[in-house]
Structure formats: structure tokens, C-alpha cells
Enzyme design. Structure first.
Site, PDB file in Angstrom:
ATOM      1  N   HIS A 788       0.915  -1.100   0.038  1.00  0.00           N
ATOM      2  CA  HIS A 788      -0.020   0.010   0.005  1.00  0.00           C
ATOM      3  C   HIS A 788       0.939   1.059  -0.041  1.00  0.00           C
ATOM      4  CE1 HIS A 788      -3.322  -2.738   2.047  1.00  0.00           C
ATOM      5  NE2 HIS A 788      -3.318  -2.644   0.681  1.00  0.00           N
ATOM      6  N   GLU A 970       1.706  -4.242  11.645  1.00  0.00           N
ATOM      7  CA  GLU A 970       0.930  -3.209  11.489  1.00  0.00           C
ATOM      8  C   GLU A 970       1.869  -2.198  12.422  1.00  0.00           C
ATOM      9  OE1 GLU A 970      -1.362  -2.029   9.463  1.00  0.00           O
ATOM     10  OE2 GLU A 970      -2.437  -3.649   8.983  1.00  0.00           O
TER      11      GLU A 970
END
Length: 985
Positions: A788, A970
Site C-alpha cells: 500500500h 502493522e
């Protein structure tokens, strides 16, 4: 007993009084007991019996309604019970017939309010004239019967939640009546003793404006201005905040919805995709609904009407209906998906499995020539950093000229960098000279003249250990050289090499400029940056300023000052207008509209071949003045919440500060908040959902230097060219006698950029057979990042991983001797280059393509999966697979993994009954990290497998490839709220 003594009035009255006292003292718990004992049904039957008397006994009716009003809220079926027993009209008729008997109608209104929680009951009561009846009770300011008025307003607000009743109120002009009543109470209640009544009126307005007709009637009645003015007068009194917040909510809801001021919501750039047969595996890959934020972050927009000043983030790992419950789908099954013959193409990426070090070392392991390498290790480079000279500072005139570096019109010997300036490569020195080849008459788009008559020597423009500004070191003489000496930011940053990398980077807009922070490099700030504490009421203030645009339209400038779709409007001569630019690698800013003198609306560009995913921004601002607060509003964000509401700040890089020996990205901005605005998203852009709105990130910045050139970014930028530079520097600096480092090109992207694949391990101890065997049999650890593009922190974590693995640290050496690391540091180069937030050039989220990647549309995913399938085919499954991501709505660092049992525990399926045996080793790595890494939060980890994530890398590598320890890691885009990295002001 009540039913048996229904004819004994006094006994019933006594019992009802006792029950009322018991419920009043015992509260909700005793009311619930009465409901479970059938108390509601008995009271309704008594009410029906008592209503048959002519006239009904007033005392009995008062007590029955009082008790029903107390226990009714605890009975979820009271509405249906009242309707079946015919009790609705009994209470309504009592009110109609006794308007002057306030003692009787007060409990009756309370019961009607309870009945109205059922929409069916509300409609039925509305047909019998209850709405008109309520407006006979409520009225202008009066100190009499305020308790009755409060209950009547609450009942009316509940009734108006029915669309039928709301339309009836609009048709009879009651919106204007409500506004008049509110203004009257606002003016007369100077001591604020009747705030609950005023709030009750606002709740009625809020209910009626839930329908389109109600909002139109509110606008027509000048409701925006009325509530704006009254709420502004309430701001000084903190206890009136409920009135201000409710008024704000109503005004936001009634603010006319507008489309974004764009000709099309599709990206300003377009890339022609390869033609794929309709019958192929990607036939259904188009027109996908918007995916959520990262691998495991649901992003369903909460359309709740309740929005408080400090509303907690309700983000959850998953929704119960999204959890996979099919045991067969959950059980990992090794499926290669491709034939062994087809997978043999990946053998070339694993030469370490067949390398014969006894015969010859490969060419890439040979010692580099002396003139191609500066140091043999990162350690040596670090030791010399403080020995390098520090920067000397340029004059303000030079700062004005440093608006950007242009890459166009390059020549063989001299490279022309725009605006009459030539960069000359001098072989005898390590300096790069910028000199004017002619008088600089041209004014760049930034409005700055370049180096008029001066030649400037720039050292390695990647800076650390610099001195503060020295006035004596400036030179303002025309034609006199000003020397800039810079020590390295880090041993892997080289500004000259960066330019070379940029030249081979292929972008869709064909960028010809380089952003200064990417060219210069940067260092961390010299101080710890605390998470910002948001001032109370800042969001409310910003929303009020937005509402002023509608009320005071003549004060709005509404002038386009930057537009990728119309670049002619981007060059303005006005001295008081900021200049913007985003035409450089990873840049994203599509349009800028000046709203007020020092306020600008910014619109981000969609991902290429997409019409949504707006979050990442990176742009340049110049032409500013000092001592002025400039407000920036990014008005087309899509996430329903953001860490900008919880302490996150945008990043800014000042060129003037860099020239003054402080080349840092710093967290800046005040009055920061993130909220839903009045710009509506089309159903296409919202994945088929109607009525969705965009969100605004707003922040205010006061610049330190006049006519500076500053860059703003969502997070620390990390470009594709930066990655190529870092990898080349790492390769040139490593010690080939100790470290096996190999860089391959996995594949080319849609735009023709290479996707690097890195292999790192330790060289075998010797050429002996045992050492070679140990080398070849080391377990694999497979890492990937940056699928991303907007999650730039994933690249910074990957950069740290690479530098650590290449370092002389004993632990790093131990890791190299124990494992072979296969690393794909950037899975989506095209998205990164072109400033996308989430997608590749296909307009798709690559982390939703792992199940069936297409080699033409998703080459990096197709071949990354191929590498893993090859390892599975040769029985060399990786010990760990980890995909690095960034998270915008949570703090700290955490992991998502895969577990059948933990998934079952969150469903109604009994995991024990499934006869499952599962190795708990999937928890080992997160547990180790939680014990060793202060920023890692075990409490935020999840090992649940969701249906919506079945095409992500984490789940596919676990389920199809068979890697038990398959993770998404994350990292927060904001900061830490735990451990030693938690910074308090």
C-alpha cells in the site's frame, strides 16, 4: 393480587403507590424484575379496565401511567403490548381531554414517549393527531409548568423520528415554529436555568431534519443562521456545550451537500491497462467496492448522529459476521496452483541453494574496486560521520531560488536543471556546483528567482551534525561563491546517486522535478516529539467556520490557485497567495482553492485508474509570510476516523531550516482535527453505498521563515528512487567476505519499473563441505513491504530491517548465520512513484489479489507468490512470512496472524468440538516482540481469519502455501502510547 382486587380501588391505589416507591428507590434493577414477572401486561390490563369508567378515576390513571413510565423503558416489547391491548389511544385521549390538568397529562406524556420508541406506534399516534396535540402544549418562554413542557418536548422528539410524523410536521409549518420557540427561550433564559427545555427543542429540530423535506424547510426558515448565531452566543458558557454540540450536529446535517469541485473524481492521470480476456481469472476484478485500510482494518463508515468532542475510536479488529466459520476453508491446505515445470522459472532467484563456493565466488561477491566504494562496512561509515565538515548557511536570496530541482533538458557533460542553471560534475572534488549560465530573468512556478548571478557549491546535500546559522558565513555579493558543506544524513543516502536513480524511474505523469527532502535527505529531530493534545472544542470551532461559508458567502474568495487538470491557473503573481506544487515522485495534490485570505481547501488525487482512495498527500508550499496562521483543509479524505483526532500531526520539511543545518521532517500544525464534511461521495466512489460523505483533515501552520519552500506529507515520504539508492549503497558498502548479499529483479511492473528482490545471509564459514551444507540448509525468512503506497512507514521499517541485517551487530550476525532472508522491500513500486494511497496502476488493492493474481495486471504479487510456491514445491517452506504495513487509526506496533481455534472462539462454533489440533507456535514471534520491543503491543494483536481478508498475503500464505507463522505487521502512523517511546508534554 392486583387483578384479583381490580374492583377494590383503594387497595389498588395503595399497591400502586408501594410499587412506585419500590421502583423509585431500587431503580432499573427492580423495574426489570417487575417486567420479568409480567408487570407490564398486568398494568396495561388495569389501564384498559379503568378506562371503561366514565369518567375514569384520575388518581388511578395518574398512578398507572406513572408506574408504566418507570418500568416501560425496561420492557423491549412494551410498544407491541400496548398496541395489542389498545392502550395507545387511552393515554392519547386522556391528554386530549385534560389539557389543563397538568398533573394527569404529565405521566400520560411520559408513557406516550415510551410507546413512541416503536415506529409503528409513532405512526399510529401520528394519524390520531398526536403531533398537532404536542404543539398545543409546547410554546414560548414561560416559567410555569416547565416540567410538563420538558416531557412534551421529549415526547415530540421521539414522535418526529418517524418519517411520517416528520413530514406531517413539515407540511404544517412546524419547523419554523420550533425555531421561533428556540430563539424565544434562548433570549429569555439569560441565567441558563432551562437548558434542558432548550435542548428539548433542538432535539425536535434534529428529529425533523432527518428527512430531506425537513432539511429544506430548516434552510428556508433561515435555520442555519439562527442556530449559528445562538450557538456562538453560548460558547462562553461551558455548561451550554450540549446546546452548542446539538446545534452543530443539526447544521452539519442540513448543510447542502455538494460534489467536489472537480470535473471528474477519477484520477488526473490515466494509464492504459493491458487487454485481458474476459474469460480469464480477472474477469470479475473490476468495479470492486472500496477496501478497508490495511490488511486487517475494517473501515465501515459509522453514520451515527452522535458525534462528541472526544469520541473514542470504535475501531475493531473484525466484525462477527465477517469471521470465517467454515472449518474446511480454515484448515491450511498446500496448493501450489502452478505446475512444477512452470515454477522452475523461479530457480534463478535461489542460487544460494546450489552455489559451490569451493569452485568460484560469484561475480557479485567479488570485492569492489577502490574507486567504487568508500567504506567496507556500515560501522566504518558511522565512525567517520562526525569527522565530516558541517554546513555553512546560504543567504535568504538563495533560499528563494531553491524551489525545486528540475531534471529536464539534461546534456552529456553538463546537466541542465531548469531556469538557466547548470549542474557541473567536477572530477577533482566531491562538490557539485550550481552556477548560472545566464542572467536569471525567469521566475519559476514557485515565484522565486534562481541564484541571480551567483554560483553555489553544494556539498553532499544529506545533512547531519550541522551548526546553527552563522550570520558571518553569509555572502550577499553578486557573483561570489557560497560554499555548502554537508555531512551524510546516513551512510546509505547519496544525493548524487539519488538523481541517477530518479532518471531511471518511470512515472505516469513523467515527472521532471525532484522534491528537496528526497534529494537532500533528512535527519531525525533533535528532540522527542510528543503526541499532540487536542484543545477542547477545536472540531466544533472548525465546523462553525465551515458553516460561515454558507451564511456569509460574500466573505469567501473561492479562487483556484493550483489545478493538475488546468496547470495554467497554478502560476499566480499575487504576493499574498501561497504557491503549491506536487509534480514530483510520490507527490499527491490535485487542486487548491483559496477560501479566505489565509485559508485553502486542498483536494487529493485519486489512485490512478480509480475514483477513490484519498488519504496520502505530499506537496510543496511557498510564498508564505511569517507570523500568520495558514489553515489547510484536505477535503476529500475517505476514512471514517483518523489518528489526526488523537494526537497525530502532519509532517513538514523546511528548505530554509535545512539550509540552516536542520534538515528535518517535523510534526507541525495546531487546531488539528478530522471530521465529516458536506461534500458527498458518489455511490460509485463509495462502493455502491449512497449518502456517504467525505472527511476533512484540517490543520493550521505558522511558518518560521518568509518566502520559504516547505513540504507537507501525510507521513515521512519514502520514494521508489530512495529504495533503489539505499539498496545500491548497501550493496556497495557490505563486506562480501562476511555477508552474502544479492539483489535481483523479480519482475517489471505495469509501468516498466523493476521490483527488487534482496537475499541476505552469512557467507559460509569456509569451503568445507559441512559449512556449505549448513549454508544451503538454513531456514528461509520471507519479508515484504509497501503493498500500500500510502503506508510509507512500512518502508522505513523495512529500511531499518535491511540496515540491521547488514550491520556488524552480533545479533544481526547470528541471524545471518541462522537464516536466509528473502526480501521484497516494495511490492507496489508504481503506486509509490505516482503518489497513490492504496492501489497499483490497475486501480486495485494488490493485497486483495493474492488468491488469483494475474501476471499482466498484478505482476509483483504473481511472482512474489510464485517464489513462495517454489519454496513449497522444493520442501523449503519459510519459517516466517511477514508483510509490513502501516495503520492510520491505532497506535503502537502489532501483528495479525492466523489461527483456526482463535477464529472459532469468536463464533458460536465450539472449537473443542471441532477436534482441532493446532500448534500454538503462531504466537511465538509476537510474544517475543512484545517482550523485547517497547513499541510492540500484544494486546492489539489478533489471530482471527476473516472472510474479507481471504485474498490477503497473510491468509493466502498461511492457507495455500502452508506457512504457519504468516503475519501482517502493522506500524502506527501516529506514535506510541506505551513503553519508553510514549512521549508526554
Amino acid at each position: 393480587f392486583l387483578l384479583q382486587n381490580a374492583k377494590d380501588l383503594q387497595t389498588i391505589l395503595n399497591i400502586l403507590n408501594i410499587l412506585i416507591e419500590v421502583v423509585s428507590v431500587g431503580g432499573g434493577r427492580r423495574a426489570s424484575v417487575l417486567v420479568t414477572k409480567g408487570g407490564t401486561q398486568i398494568l396495561l390490563q388495569l389501564l384498559l379496565t379503568a378506562s371503561k369508567d366514565a369518567p375514569p378515576n384520575e388518581e388511578l390513571m395518574v398512578l398507572l401511567h406513572t408506574l408504566l413510565a418507570k418500568i416501560g423503558p425496561k420492557d423491549k416489547k412494551i410498544g407491541m403490548k400496548a398496541r395489542i391491548n389498545g392502550a395507545l389511544n387511552i393515554s392519547l385521549n386522556l391528554v386530549k381531554q385534560n389539557l389543563q390538568n397538568h398533573r394527569l397529562i404529565l405521566p400520560c406524556l411520559q408513557v406516550l414517549r415510551v410507546y413512541s420508541t416503536s415506529s409503528v406506534n409513532a405512526v399510529s399516534l401520528g394519524k390520531n393527531g398526536v403531533v398537532e396535540l404536542m404543539f398545543k402544549i409546547i410554546g414560548p418562554f414561560s416559567k410555569k409548568n416547565t416540567s410538563l413542557l420538558k416531557v412534551a418536548l421529549d415526547t415530540l422528539a421521539a414522535l418526529l423520528k418517524s418519517k411520517t410524523n416528520a413530514r406531517r410536521a413539515v407540511d404544517r409549518g412546524y419547523v419554523q415554529v420550533l425555531l421561533t420557540i428556540y430563539v424565544d427561550w434562548h433570549r429569555h433564559d439569560s441565567r441558563h436555568r432551562y437548558m434542558l427545555i432548550r435542548k428539548g427543542v433542538l432535539q425536535c429540530i434534529k428529529s425533523v431534519t432527518n428527512i430531506k423535506l425537513g432539511r429544506k424547510a430548516f434552510i428556508d426558515a433561515n435555520g442555519m443562521k439562527i442556530l449559528y448565531n445562538t450557538s456562538q452566543e453560548c460558547l462562553a458558557v461551558r455548561t451550554l456545550d450540549p446546546l452548542v454540540n446539538t446545534s452543530s450536529l443539526i447544521m452539519r446535517k442540513c448543510f447542502p451537500k455538494n460534489r467536489l469541485p472537480l470535473t471528474t473524481i477519477k484520477s488526473a492521470f490515466h494509464f492504459q491497462l493491458p487487454v485481458i480476456p474476459a474469460s480469464g481469472p480477472v474477469a470479475q476484478l473490476y468495479n470492486l467496492p472500496p477496501d478497508d485500510e490495511s490488511d486487517d482494518n475494517d473501515d465501515a463508515e459509522a453514520e451515527s448522529e452522535v458525534e462528541t468532542e472526544n469520541d473514542d475510536d470504535k475501531d475493531q479488529h473484525f466484525k462477527n459476521d465477517d469471521i470465517e466459520t467454515d472449518i474446511n476453508k480454515l484448515k491450511p491446505r498446500q496448493e501450489l496452483g502452478r505446475s512444477i515445470e512452470e515454477l522452475k522459472m523461479y530457480e534463478q532467484f535461489f542460487p544460494e541453494l546450489s552455489e559451490n563456493f569451493q569452485v568460484k565466488r560469484p561475480a557479485f561477491l567479488e570485492l569492489p574496486k577502490e574507486d567504487s566504494i568508500k567504506d567496507s562496512s556500515l560501522h566504518q561509515q558511522n565512525d567517520q560521520r562526525n569527522l565530516l565538515p558541517s554546513w555553512q548557511c546560504l543567504s535568504q536570496e538563495i533560499v528563494k531560488g531553491l524551489d525545486r530541482i528540475s531534471l529536464q533538458n539534461s546534456a552529456k557533460n553538463d546537466q541542465y536543471y531548469g531556469t538557466g542553471c547548470i549542474i557541473k560534475k567536477e572530477n577533482k572534488t566531491s562538490f557539485t556546483t550550481l552556477a548560472c549560465s545566464k542572467p536569471c530573468e525567469h521566475v519559476s512556478p514557485c515565484g522565486s528567482s534562481l541564484f541571480e548571478g551567483s554560483s553555489v557549491q553544494l556539498g553532499k546535500l544529506c545533512c547531519t551534525g550541522m551548526n546553527s546559522e552563522d550570520e558571518d558565513s553569509r555572502s550577499s555579493s553578486s557573483g561570489e561563491q557560497v560554499t555548502l558543506e554537508v555531512s551524510d544524513v546516513s551512510p546509505v543516502h547519496d544525493c548524487d546517486l539519488y538523481i541517477e536513480m530518479v532518471k531511471t524511474t518511470k512515472s505516469i505523469p513523467e515527472y521532471s522535478e525532484v522534491a528537496y527532502p528526497d534529494y537532500f535527505g533528512h535527519i531525525p529531530p533533535s528532540f522527542k516529539e510528543p503526541i499532540l493534545e487536542r484543545p477542547y472544542g477545536v472540531q466544533r470551532t472548525k465546523i462553525s467556520q465551515d458553516i460561515e461559508r454558507l451564511i456569509y458567502q460574500n466573505d469567501i474568495i473561492d479562487r483556484v490557485v493550483y489545478d493538475l487538470d488546468n496547470l495554467s491557473c497554478s502560476v499566480l503573481e499575487e504576493a499574498d497567495v501561497l504557491k503549491f506544487n506536487s509534480k514530483f515522485e510520490s507527490g499527491n495534490l490535485r487542486k487548491v482553492i483559496q477560501i479566505r485570505k489565509n485559508e485553502y481547501d486542498l483536494i487529493l488525487n485519486s489512485d490512478i485508474n480509480s475514483n477513490h482512495y484519498h488519504q496520502w498527500f505530499y506537496f510543496e508550499v511557498s510564498g508564505m509570510k511569517t507570523g500568520i496562521g495558514y489553515r489547510f483543509n484536505i477535503i476529500n479524505c475517505e476514512k471514517s476516523n483518523s489518528q489526526f483526532n488523537y494526537g497525530m500531526q502532519p509532517l513538514m520539511y523546511s528548505v530554509q531550516e535545512a539550509l540552516n543545518s536542520r534538515p528535518c521532517w517535523t510534526r507541525v500544525g495546531t487546531d488539528i482535527c478530522y471530521y465529516k464534511n458536506h461534500f458527498s461521495r458518489s455511490s460509485i466512489a463509495a462502493g455502491g453505498q449512497k449518502g456517504k460523505s467525505y472527511y476533512t483533515i484540517t490543520f493550521t501552520v505558522t511558518f518560521q521563515h518568509k518566502d520559504d519552500v516547505c513540504y507537507f506529507a501525510y507521513h515521512y515520504p519514502y520514494t521508489y528512487s530512495t529504495l533503489k539508492m539505499h539498496l545500491q549503497k548497501l550493496e556497495s558498502m557490505h563486506n562480501p567476505q562476511q555477508i552474502y548479499f544479492r539483489q535481483d529483479v523479480l519482475c517489471e511492473t505495469l509501468a516498466g519499473n523493476s521490483c527488487p528482490l534482496v537475499t541476505i545471509t552469512a557467507m559460509p564459514g569456509s569451503n568445507y563441505y559441512e559449512h556449505i551444507c549448513q549454508f544451503r540448509n538454513r531456514p528461509y525468512v520471507f519479508l515484504s513491504a509497501r503493498v500500500h503506497p500510502g503506508e510509507t512507514n512500512a518502508s522505513w521499517v523495512m529500511k531499518g530491517t535491511l540496515e540491521y541485517l547488514m550491520s556488524n551487530n552480533p545479533s544481526a550476525q547470528s541471524l545471518r548465520e541462522s537464516y536466509i532472508f528473502k526480501i521484497i522491500p516494495m511490492l507496489n513500486p508504481d503506486g509509490v512513484i505516482n503518489g497513490n494511497h492504496r492501489c497499483s496502476l490497475s486501480g486495485e488493492d494488490l493485497n486483495r489479489q493474492w488468491q488469483n493474481p494475474n501476471p499482466d495486471l498484478h505482476p509483483t504479487i504473481y511472482h512474489a507468490k510464485g517464489l513462495l510456491q517454489y519454496l513449497a514445491a522444493i520442501k523449503r517452506l519459510p519459517l516466517v512470512y511477514c508483510d509490513y504495513h502501516g495503520h492510520s487509526r491505532k497506535k503502537n506496533v502489532f501483528m495479525y496472524g492466523c489461527s483456526i481455534k482463535e477464529t472459532m472462539w469468536h463464533t458460536n462454533v465450539n472449537a473443542a468440538s471441532c477436534d482441532l489440533m493446532e500448534d500454538p507456535g503462531y504466537r511465538a514471534l509476537p510474544k517475543i516482540l512484545s517482550q523485547t520491543a517497547p513499541a510492540f503491543s500484544m494486546g492489539s494483536c489478533s489471530f482471527v481469519v476473516e472472510k474479507s481478508k481471504e485474498s490477503t498475503a497473510r491468509v493466502v500464505v498461511w492457507r495455500e502455501i502452508g506457512v504457519q507463522r504468516s503475519y501482517t505487521m502493522e506500524s502506527t502512523l501516529c506514535g506510541c502510547d506505551q513503553g519508553k517511546y510514549k512521549v508526554r508534554k
